[in-house]
Design an enzyme around this catalytic site. Sequence first.
Site, short mmCIF file in Angstrom:
data_model
loop_
_atom_site.label_atom_id
_atom_site.label_comp_id
_atom_site.label_asym_id
_atom_site.label_seq_id
_atom_site.Cartn_x
_atom_site.Cartn_y
_atom_site.Cartn_z
N ASP A 179 0.82 -1.21 0.00
CA ASP A 179 0.00 0.00 0.00
C ASP A 179 0.86 1.26 0.00
O ASP A 179 1.92 1.32 0.62
CB ASP A 179 -0.89 -0.02 1.25
CG ASP A 179 -1.79 1.19 1.36
OD1 ASP A 179 -2.67 1.36 0.51
OD2 ASP A 179 -1.60 1.99 2.31
N GLU A 224 1.02 -0.60 -4.98
CA GLU A 224 0.02 0.42 -5.30
C GLU A 224 0.73 1.74 -5.58
O GLU A 224 1.45 2.27 -4.74
CB GLU A 224 -0.95 0.62 -4.14
CG GLU A 224 -2.00 1.69 -4.44
CD GLU A 224 -2.62 2.31 -3.19
OE1 GLU A 224 -3.79 2.70 -3.27
OE2 GLU A 224 -1.93 2.39 -2.16
#
Length: 591
Positions: free
Chosen positions: A231, A290
Amino acid sequence: MTQVFGFLLFSILSLGCTEGVPALTQNLTELDWWETTLLYQLYPRSFKDSDGDGMGDLNGIIEKLDYIKDLGVDAIWIQPFYKSPMYDMGYDVADYKAVDPVFGTLDDFKKMQKAIKDKGIKLLLDYVPNHTSDECEWFKLSEQRVEPYTDYYIWRDAKRINDTHTTVPNNWIGMFHGTAWRWSEKRKQYFLHQFAPQQPDLNFRNPRVKKEMEDVLRFWLDLGVDGFRVDAVPWLYEAEHFMDEPPGDGWHNRIYTVEQPENIELVKEWRAVLDEYSRKDGNKRLLAIEDYSPPPKLKEYIGNETHPGSQIPFFFWLTFVKNEWNTTVVDRIVQWVTTSFPRKAYNWVLDNHDNSRTRTRLSDESVDVWTMFMLLMPGLTSVYCGTELGMEDLNLRKDQQKDPFNGGNGRTDLRDSYRGPMIWDDTENAGFTTAKYSWLPVQPSYWRWNVKAQQQDPNSHLNTFKRLAALKKSPIITHGDFQTHVISTWVYMYTRSLEDETIAVLINIGSETEEVCVKNVGCALPSPMFVNIRSANSIVNIGDTVFSHEKSKRCIHMRPHSGVVLSTSKAVSVTYSTFIILLAVFSKLIL
């Protein structure tokens, strides 16, 4: 977003049988599992509630593994279920090695991991390294200057204005707007938070922090996971000098807080940890990241043979597809990916938990079209749970909203809207929970568009998805050549070819009926072609002959937002017939 719209300004109208991406050839060699995989992004709070508290959990995932397997899914990416105060719905982790009671226990995770493995499915977890929760023990101890945690986070003294006034250390702005600094009265210093104040940034310039976060990877790898999606990669490091950034709130102004060169090296270090496990047992692990940057920037995270990084840097720009995008825009984006990435890193993402669903952004009719577009591309396809059903965004009242960032902190949208519960059947709360209320309401059309109803309808979004997922596993899709064609302003085609067989994906992304004739596609397709898969609104049917030299079959009319998958072989109609005959039997076994 600024980059997306800037890119669109360069779109040029193209007409005719225009070739896009040059033919890409893949030898029939063994590929790594992620190179052809269908990845299912699973938001656990909204998938299935097993204990009647209104929120999905790990045992609920176990309950529905037959459904996931039946979709044709190869790997599951489960979003955070770690212990958390849930200020950012799990992306504010208090304990990386514990399961939050909302989702179950560590024993429940172990049962789930084994059940997933027994189905022959890979398991990826979300890895949230940029920041923790302010309720994490590391932060509490750091705030008290307890060693060795004193420098686990990024602390700075206040900037002196005069003898009586001070201010924040610099002008850095957080992702949710406003200053990226928060004062700690306990420590008498500011700490950095690139996201919410409840999410203090970790200090990766501290070797102890690096070691702690590597230990998190090892903890879950030891429990059998097959990889991670990392993330918020652009924010991992900040410039050491802490100088002010240029004024302005645009991405291009964040020259000291976003995409620092150390980020790439840190990703490579994590990849080395995964490769260590891969060498031990021969099961290759995947590191995906990401980052909403353009493909040339994402490519830097891939690394090279000597120092490999992320195998799959997720490309998210298709999550912004709108009805205004014509085929030239679409083709430019496809070319951007295929000319920037090596083929083994191709990946396609249409929906996710942070962006509006396809059916809401475009239309119900568009769901099949974009599923065709995504699933038969070369590379990894990531599908957000519910996309296979054509789920839509929720229209929530204020009293129904749960996400603190809804309509505030710089966001004008409602992230809750994209995270509604799965709609399993037509019973109360769509079969998601036995509680009186689910954590978010189910979409109102659940009585008609649920899993059970769609399983019994051969032309449903679900069954179209399953036919495409089955075709995705065939050699022509996993290894075939790839070529794109801009047929007209609103009709797009790409072909997959292997030896003497060709499959074509032909879609009308416009809002008017389009005629496509042999003269438009003759330079790209053999004649005749046969309809393999169709969208529910298509004029042609499975097994129909198209683009032959017979006068009546030279052209086809494509309704708005319709699509077909064509093949040089008519044998697929037998597969389709078999599918229809067995459909009712299988559907009874899944729910």
